[in-house]
Design a protein around this motif. Structure first.
Motif, PDB file in Angstrom:
ATOM      1  N   HIS A   5       0.855  -1.184   0.000  1.00 40.86           N
ATOM      2  CA  HIS A   5       0.000   0.000   0.000  1.00 40.86           C
ATOM      3  C   HIS A   5       0.898   1.244   0.000  1.00 40.86           C
ATOM      4  O   HIS A   5       1.914   1.296   0.702  1.00 40.86           O
ATOM      5  N   PRO A   6       0.547   2.281  -0.772  1.00 47.01           N
ATOM      6  CA  PRO A   6       1.399   3.474  -0.874  1.00 47.01           C
ATOM      7  C   PRO A   6       1.719   4.130   0.470  1.00 47.01           C
ATOM      8  O   PRO A   6       2.828   4.645   0.657  1.00 47.01           O
ATOM      9  N   GLN A   7       0.795   4.101   1.420  1.00 51.35           N
ATOM     10  CA  GLN A   7       1.068   4.709   2.724  1.00 51.35           C
ATOM     11  C   GLN A   7       2.136   3.928   3.477  1.00 51.35           C
ATOM     12  O   GLN A   7       3.023   4.510   4.102  1.00 51.35           O
ATOM     13  N   LEU A   8       2.070   2.601   3.407  1.00 48.57           N
ATOM     14  CA  LEU A   8       3.115   1.787   4.044  1.00 48.57           C
ATOM     15  C   LEU A   8       4.457   2.014   3.358  1.00 48.57           C
ATOM     16  O   LEU A   8       5.493   2.122   4.022  1.00 48.57           O
ATOM     17  N   ALA A   9       4.449   2.090   2.041  1.00 42.70           N
ATOM     18  CA  ALA A   9       5.694   2.318   1.294  1.00 42.70           C
ATOM     19  C   ALA A   9       6.311   3.666   1.667  1.00 42.70           C
ATOM     20  O   ALA A   9       7.539   3.785   1.775  1.00 42.70           O
ATOM     21  N   GLN A  10       5.479   4.654   1.891  1.00 43.10           N
ATOM     22  CA  GLN A  10       5.973   5.989   2.251  1.00 43.10           C
ATOM     23  C   GLN A  10       6.480   6.043   3.691  1.00 43.10           C
ATOM     24  O   GLN A  10       7.500   6.661   3.971  1.00 43.10           O
ATOM     25  N   ASP A  11       5.764   5.392   4.598  1.00 43.75           N
ATOM     26  CA  ASP A  11       6.054   5.511   6.024  1.00 43.75           C
ATOM     27  C   ASP A  11       7.093   4.532   6.540  1.00 43.75           C
ATOM     28  O   ASP A  11       7.553   4.678   7.669  1.00 43.75           O
ATOM     29  N   CYS A  12       7.455   3.526   5.732  1.00 39.26           N
ATOM     30  CA  CYS A  12       8.263   2.426   6.238  1.00 39.26           C
ATOM     31  C   CYS A  12       9.453   2.108   5.348  1.00 39.26           C
ATOM     32  O   CYS A  12       9.460   2.422   4.160  1.00 39.26           O
ATOM     33  N   LEU A  13      10.402   1.428   5.942  1.00 39.25           N
ATOM     34  CA  LEU A  13      11.555   0.864   5.250  1.00 39.25           C
ATOM     35  C   LEU A  13      11.393  -0.652   5.281  1.00 39.25           C
ATOM     36  O   LEU A  13      11.108  -1.217   6.346  1.00 39.25           O
ATOM     37  N   THR A  14      11.554  -1.313   4.140  1.00 38.76           N
ATOM     38  CA  THR A  14      11.473  -2.777   4.111  1.00 38.76           C
ATOM     39  C   THR A  14      12.790  -3.350   4.616  1.00 38.76           C
ATOM     40  O   THR A  14      13.850  -3.087   4.051  1.00 38.76           O
ATOM     41  N   LEU A  15      12.707  -4.130   5.696  1.00 42.15           N
ATOM     42  CA  LEU A  15      13.898  -4.741   6.282  1.00 42.15           C
ATOM     43  C   LEU A  15      14.213  -6.093   5.667  1.00 42.15           C
ATOM     44  O   LEU A  15      15.366  -6.482   5.583  1.00 42.15           O
ATOM     45  N   GLY A  16      13.189  -6.832   5.278  1.00 38.33           N
ATOM     46  CA  GLY A  16      13.393  -8.173   4.734  1.00 38.33           C
ATOM     47  C   GLY A  16      12.102  -8.945   4.800  1.00 38.33           C
ATOM     48  O   GLY A  16      11.023  -8.367   4.807  1.00 38.33           O
ATOM     49  N   ARG A  17      12.243 -10.293   4.877  1.00 36.81           N
ATOM     50  CA  ARG A  17      11.015 -11.087   4.877  1.00 36.81           C
ATOM     51  C   ARG A  17      11.177 -12.418   5.587  1.00 36.81           C
ATOM     52  O   ARG A  17      12.261 -12.960   5.695  1.00 36.81           O
ATOM     53  N   PHE A  18      10.035 -12.862   6.082  1.00 33.39           N
ATOM     54  CA  PHE A  18       9.860 -14.218   6.561  1.00 33.39           C
ATOM     55  C   PHE A  18       9.275 -15.007   5.390  1.00 33.39           C
ATOM     56  O   PHE A  18       9.169 -14.489   4.278  1.00 33.39           O
ATOM     57  N   SER A  19       8.834 -16.233   5.607  1.00 35.59           N
ATOM     58  CA  SER A  19       8.292 -17.001   4.485  1.00 35.59           C
ATOM     59  C   SER A  19       6.972 -16.423   3.979  1.00 35.59           C
ATOM     60  O   SER A  19       6.706 -16.448   2.780  1.00 35.59           O
ATOM     61  N   LEU A  20       6.140 -15.860   4.861  1.00 32.58           N
ATOM     62  CA  LEU A  20       4.873 -15.269   4.448  1.00 32.58           C
ATOM     63  C   LEU A  20       4.931 -13.747   4.382  1.00 32.58           C
ATOM     64  O   LEU A  20       4.418 -13.140   3.452  1.00 32.58           O
ATOM     65  N   CYS A  21       5.533 -13.140   5.369  1.00 33.16           N
ATOM     66  CA  CYS A  21       5.414 -11.691   5.556  1.00 33.16           C
ATOM     67  C   CYS A  21       6.698 -10.937   5.255  1.00 33.16           C
ATOM     68  O   CYS A  21       7.799 -11.414   5.534  1.00 33.16           O
ATOM     69  N   HIS A  22       6.471  -9.730   4.778  1.00 32.39           N
ATOM     70  CA  HIS A  22       7.556  -8.750   4.700  1.00 32.39           C
ATOM     71  C   HIS A  22       7.607  -8.050   6.046  1.00 32.39           C
ATOM     72  O   HIS A  22       6.566  -7.818   6.680  1.00 32.39           O
ATOM     73  N   LEU A  23       8.818  -7.714   6.474  1.00 32.80           N
ATOM     74  CA  LEU A  23       8.987  -6.989   7.723  1.00 32.80           C
ATOM     75  C   LEU A  23       9.402  -5.564   7.394  1.00 32.80           C
ATOM     76  O   LEU A  23      10.396  -5.341   6.706  1.00 32.80           O
ATOM     77  N   LEU A  24       8.605  -4.616   7.884  1.00 31.35           N
ATOM     78  CA  LEU A  24       8.859  -3.201   7.664  1.00 31.35           C
ATOM     79  C   LEU A  24       9.245  -2.542   8.978  1.00 31.35           C
ATOM     80  O   LEU A  24       8.844  -3.000  10.048  1.00 31.35           O
ATOM     81  N   LEU A  25       9.997  -1.464   8.878  1.00 37.49           N
ATOM     82  CA  LEU A  25      10.321  -0.621  10.027  1.00 37.49           C
ATOM     83  C   LEU A  25       9.687   0.736   9.781  1.00 37.49           C
ATOM     84  O   LEU A  25       9.952   1.371   8.749  1.00 37.49           O
ATOM     85  N   MET A  26       8.845   1.175  10.699  1.00 43.27           N
ATOM     86  CA  MET A  26       8.243   2.503  10.599  1.00 43.27           C
ATOM     87  C   MET A  26       9.359   3.537  10.716  1.00 43.27           C
ATOM     88  O   MET A  26      10.237   3.424  11.577  1.00 43.27           O
ATOM     89  N   ARG A  27       9.305   4.537   9.864  1.00 47.71           N
ATOM     90  CA  ARG A  27      10.320   5.598   9.867  1.00 47.71           C
ATOM     91  C   ARG A  27      10.017   6.608  10.982  1.00 47.71           C
ATOM     92  O   ARG A  27       9.727   7.769  10.730  1.00 47.71           O
ATOM     93  N   ASP A  28      10.082   6.131  12.210  1.00 49.98           N
ATOM     94  CA  ASP A  28       9.840   6.973  13.373  1.00 49.98           C
ATOM     95  C   ASP A  28      10.738   6.502  14.505  1.00 49.98           C
ATOM     96  O   ASP A  28      10.484   5.476  15.143  1.00 49.98           O
ATOM     97  N   ALA A  29      11.789   7.263  14.738  1.00 46.90           N
ATOM     98  CA  ALA A  29      12.798   6.876  15.726  1.00 46.90           C
ATOM     99  C   ALA A  29      12.333   7.042  17.170  1.00 46.90           C
ATOM    100  O   ALA A  29      13.075   6.698  18.086  1.00 46.90           O
ATOM    101  N   HIS A  30      11.108   7.514  17.382  1.00 46.18           N
ATOM    102  CA  HIS A  30      10.585   7.575  18.749  1.00 46.18           C
ATOM    103  C   HIS A  30      10.462   6.185  19.361  1.00 46.18           C
ATOM    104  O   HIS A  30      10.604   6.027  20.575  1.00 46.18           O
ATOM    105  N   TYR A  31      10.121   5.201  18.499  1.00 46.03           N
ATOM    106  CA  TYR A  31       9.826   3.848  18.987  1.00 46.03           C
ATOM    107  C   TYR A  31      10.371   2.834  17.994  1.00 46.03           C
ATOM    108  O   TYR A  31      10.252   3.032  16.791  1.00 46.03           O
ATOM    109  N   PRO A  32      10.897   1.705  18.462  1.00 47.04           N
ATOM    110  CA  PRO A  32      11.156   0.590  17.544  1.00 47.04           C
ATOM    111  C   PRO A  32       9.789   0.018  17.130  1.00 47.04           C
ATOM    112  O   PRO A  32       9.097  -0.586  17.935  1.00 47.04           O
ATOM    113  N   TRP A  33       9.386   0.281  15.900  1.00 50.15           N
ATOM    114  CA  TRP A  33       8.016   0.014  15.436  1.00 50.15           C
ATOM    115  C   TRP A  33       8.102  -0.778  14.142  1.00 50.15           C
ATOM    116  O   TRP A  33       8.575  -0.275  13.129  1.00 50.15           O
ATOM    117  N   PHE A  34       7.662  -2.019  14.202  1.00 47.24           N
ATOM    118  CA  PHE A  34       7.791  -2.952  13.090  1.00 47.24           C
ATOM    119  C   PHE A  34       6.409  -3.361  12.589  1.00 47.24           C
ATOM    120  O   PHE A  34       5.450  -3.388  13.359  1.00 47.24           O
TER     121      PHE A  34
END
Length: 143
Positions: A5-34
């Motif tokens: 989704h464009p909002q996720l693409a804008q707000d997050c960095l793709t870190l990698g993936r599990f077998s089903l899911c992609h793991l994203l990191l929210m671009r907000d250094a206030h909290y470790p937010w995945f």
């Protein structure tokens, strides 16, 4: 890969993936937010996944939760699948501390996001590298 989704693409960095899911990191250094995003098209709710995918999502969420507890030692780990603004199924995993700037309130809309600097991003990634198992593959373009 299902289109992010464009909002996720804008707000997050793709870190990698599990077998089903992609793991994203929210671009907000206030909290470790995945954010876990199942690699499936046109899925809005967990019950829309096949039974096998539901079970895999739970395995990946539990595995990520354990890794986050090892890596970040939170006071609380918030897990939520809201999707009010982003209809694509995604599962938030937010590391919370009683000293974070939004505590004890929810993090949504509390403060403007602060982007990670290079050092902060590398710290988060290195903590995850040490905590995630072999079932996770980091993206190739990360430090």
């Amino acid at each position: 890969m299902a289109e992010l989704h464009p909002q996720l693409a804008q707000d997050c960095l793709t870190l990698g993936r599990f077998s089903l899911c992609h793991l994203l990191l929210m671009r907000d250094a206030h909290y470790p937010w995945f954010i876990l995003v199942p690699d499936r098209d046109d899925i809005r709710e967990i019950h829309e996944l096949s039974v096998a995918d539901q079970q895999q999502l739970l395995r990946e969420s539990v595995g990520l939760s354990r890794a986050l507890e090892r890596a970040f030692t939170p006071d609380k780990l918030n897990i939520a699948a809201l999707g009010n603004l982003v209809p694509q199924l995604h599962l938030h995993h937010i590391v919370r501390y009683d000293t974070d700037p939004a505590w004890p309130a929810p993090v949504w809309g509390r403060l403007p996001a602060i982007p990670y600097d290079d050092y902060g991003l590398i710290q988060v990634i290195e903590k995850l590298r040490g905590a995630l198992g072999d079932e996770f593959s980091f993206a190739l373009d990360l430090p």
